[in-house]
Design an enzyme around this catalytic site. Structure first.
Site, PDB file in Angstrom:
ATOM      1  N   LYS A  70       0.836  -1.205   0.000  1.00 49.67           N
ATOM      2  CA  LYS A  70       0.000   0.000   0.000  1.00 49.67           C
ATOM      3  C   LYS A  70       0.877   1.264   0.000  1.00 49.67           C
ATOM      4  O   LYS A  70       0.596   2.236  -0.725  1.00 49.67           O
ATOM      5  CB  LYS A  70      -0.926   0.002   1.238  1.00 49.67           C
ATOM      6  CG  LYS A  70      -2.027  -1.061   1.141  1.00 49.67           C
ATOM      7  CD  LYS A  70      -2.791  -1.286   2.435  1.00 49.67           C
ATOM      8  CE  LYS A  70      -3.775  -2.435   2.261  1.00 49.67           C
ATOM      9  NZ  LYS A  70      -4.478  -2.836   3.490  1.00 49.67           N
ATOM     10  N   GLN A 114      -5.417  -1.535   9.708  1.00 52.49           N
ATOM     11  CA  GLN A 114      -5.103  -2.823   9.088  1.00 52.49           C
ATOM     12  C   GLN A 114      -5.651  -3.960   9.953  1.00 52.49           C
ATOM     13  O   GLN A 114      -5.473  -3.968  11.164  1.00 52.49           O
ATOM     14  CB  GLN A 114      -3.577  -2.951   8.926  1.00 52.49           C
ATOM     15  CG  GLN A 114      -3.130  -4.174   8.156  1.00 52.49           C
ATOM     16  CD  GLN A 114      -3.511  -4.127   6.676  1.00 52.49           C
ATOM     17  OE1 GLN A 114      -3.611  -3.054   6.072  1.00 52.49           O
ATOM     18  NE2 GLN A 114      -3.725  -5.284   6.090  1.00 52.49           N
ATOM     19  N   ASP A 139     -11.594   2.414   3.687  1.00 50.60           N
ATOM     20  CA  ASP A 139     -11.792   0.959   3.649  1.00 50.60           C
ATOM     21  C   ASP A 139     -13.282   0.631   3.463  1.00 50.60           C
ATOM     22  O   ASP A 139     -13.627  -0.509   3.154  1.00 50.60           O
ATOM     23  CB  ASP A 139     -11.371   0.356   4.999  1.00 50.60           C
ATOM     24  CG  ASP A 139     -10.186  -0.574   4.870  1.00 50.60           C
ATOM     25  OD1 ASP A 139      -9.884  -1.006   3.751  1.00 50.60           O
ATOM     26  OD2 ASP A 139      -9.579  -0.872   5.915  1.00 50.60           O
TER      27      ASP A 139
HETATM   28  N1  GUN Z   1      -6.545  -6.971   5.877  1.00 48.76           N
HETATM   29  C1  GUN Z   1      -6.643  -7.679   4.744  1.00 48.76           C
HETATM   30  N2  GUN Z   1      -7.264  -6.976   3.790  1.00 48.76           N
HETATM   31  C2  GUN Z   1      -7.586  -5.778   4.332  1.00 48.76           C
HETATM   32  C3  GUN Z   1      -8.238  -4.620   3.827  1.00 48.76           C
HETATM   33  O1  GUN Z   1      -8.689  -4.526   2.675  1.00 48.76           O
HETATM   34  N3  GUN Z   1      -8.349  -3.596   4.716  1.00 48.76           N
HETATM   35  C4  GUN Z   1      -7.882  -3.680   5.984  1.00 48.76           C
HETATM   36  N4  GUN Z   1      -8.052  -2.619   6.776  1.00 48.76           N
HETATM   37  N5  GUN Z   1      -7.278  -4.735   6.470  1.00 48.76           N
HETATM   38  C5  GUN Z   1      -7.120  -5.783   5.646  1.00 48.76           C
END
Ligand code: GUN
Length: 318
Positions: A70, A114, A139
């Site tokens: 990311k 996350q 998200d």
């Molecule tokens: N963990 C795995 N995929 C994601 C996601 O798309 N967003 C978040 N916040 N955590 C994750």
């Protein structure tokens, strides 16, 4: 279409050739990132840049990897991203206080926590995801954004990144969603449930399957469009599929493989070898949905920054 590849290499499955066209998430996400970079270049000034905070509790190795992709994508697009780390000894209150202070920071346009949280304490994940300001919830996991999506208010909410990426990949096939029978396997808050909503509001007839669904192969066999986010390695077999179906695989599973130096390899929730002989279009794992999730996070952050600027303009003109 740049991101579709006719799959002509001999398949190792039964010595037959694949008939499915591969939908490349690597190629599609690159196009998205290039488009976003141009949009960011237009809005960037010496004082203003779209900005994203990724909040991590603990230090799970898989999360570290996801976060680093990311951060890399953000740098490429021109988003100012920061990775805020809290130790795995953090309490729920400490995490909440950190979220509140980021909510109040006007220079931040997007905030994600996350998941999963990695703390020695019990933390209520619902409380955490709902503490993120809906205006910064890139998200799309807060109740406010999820509720808007479930009611079809798609232009007024943040759409969760994985399902949004799946829709983009389906769009790449040129197959229209309206009027089709779509089947979603899995009902998680992050993938299955919002995927159901998105397909529904793009006018598919949607069946969502889960661990208590009887006769899963029969349900899967009705799908013109199949999205699988079940978290079980190679669970969906090719002989379950309707001939020519669009198959989108959200799975990321590690299985033992002695032929690899690492002793393991990554597979999806769909058995690719058999499915690619029956599907019309299929996403690979890796290189399918994964990079699209990251690209859609960048897209949501840019959208959030654009809303922020538009609100400033509105205030200025009052
Ligand atoms: N963990 C795995 N995929 C994601 C996601 O798309 N967003 C978040 N916040 N955590 C994750």
């Amino acid at each position: 279409m740049l991101s579709l590849l006719r799959h002509v290499t001999p398949s190792c499955y039964g010595g037959r050739r694949s008939i499915a066209t591969l939908i490349s998430g690597n190629a599609t996400s690159k196009l998205v990132r290039e488009r976003l970079k141009k949009e960011v270049d237009k809005m960037k000034t010496s004082e203003f840049r779209p900005s994203l905070v990724v909040l991590q509790v603990g230090s799970r190795e898989d999360s570290n990897l996801y976060i680093s992709s990311k951060m890399k994508a953000a740098a490429e697009v021109g988003i100012d991203a920061s990775h805020v780390r809290l130790p795995n000894t953090s309490t729920q209150d400490e995490v909440l206080r950190t979220i509140m202070s980021i909510n109040e920071d006007a220079s931040v346009h997007g905030l994600i926590v996350q998941l999963p949280l990695d703390s020695v304490h019990t933390i209520d994940m619902e409380l955490i995801t709902n503490a993120v300001s809906p205006l910064k919830d890139v998200d799309g996991l807060s109740c406010i954004n999820a509720g808007k999506l479930s009611r079809g208010d798609l232009n007024n909410c943040f759409i969760p990144c994985t399902p949004n990426g799946c829709m983009e990949l389906i769009r790449q096939t040129g197959v229209s969603v309206a009027g089709k029978h779509a089947v979603v396997v899995g009902r998680s808050k992050i993938v299955g449930a919002p995927m159901h909503d998105l397909l529904l509001w793009h006018h598919a007839t949607v069946t969502t399957c889960h661990s208590k669904t009887p006769n899963l192969p029969e349900q899967v066999g009705r799908a013109d469009i199949l999205v699988v986010g079940a978290g079980r390695a190679e669970m969906v077999h090719g002989d379950w599929l309707k001939e020519g179906a669009v198959v989108i695989d959200c799975g990321i599973n590690h299985v033992a493989d002695e032929t690899k130096a690492s002793g393991k390899r990554v597979v999806g929730d769909v058995h690719y070898g058999s499915a690619s002989q029956r599907a019309g279009y299929i996403t690979p794992v890796p290189g399918g949905v994964g990079p699209m999730t990251v690209a859609m996070l960048m897209q949501n952050t840019v959208l959030s920054a654009q809303h922020f600027l538009a609100n400033l303009d509105d205030k200025d003109s009052q």
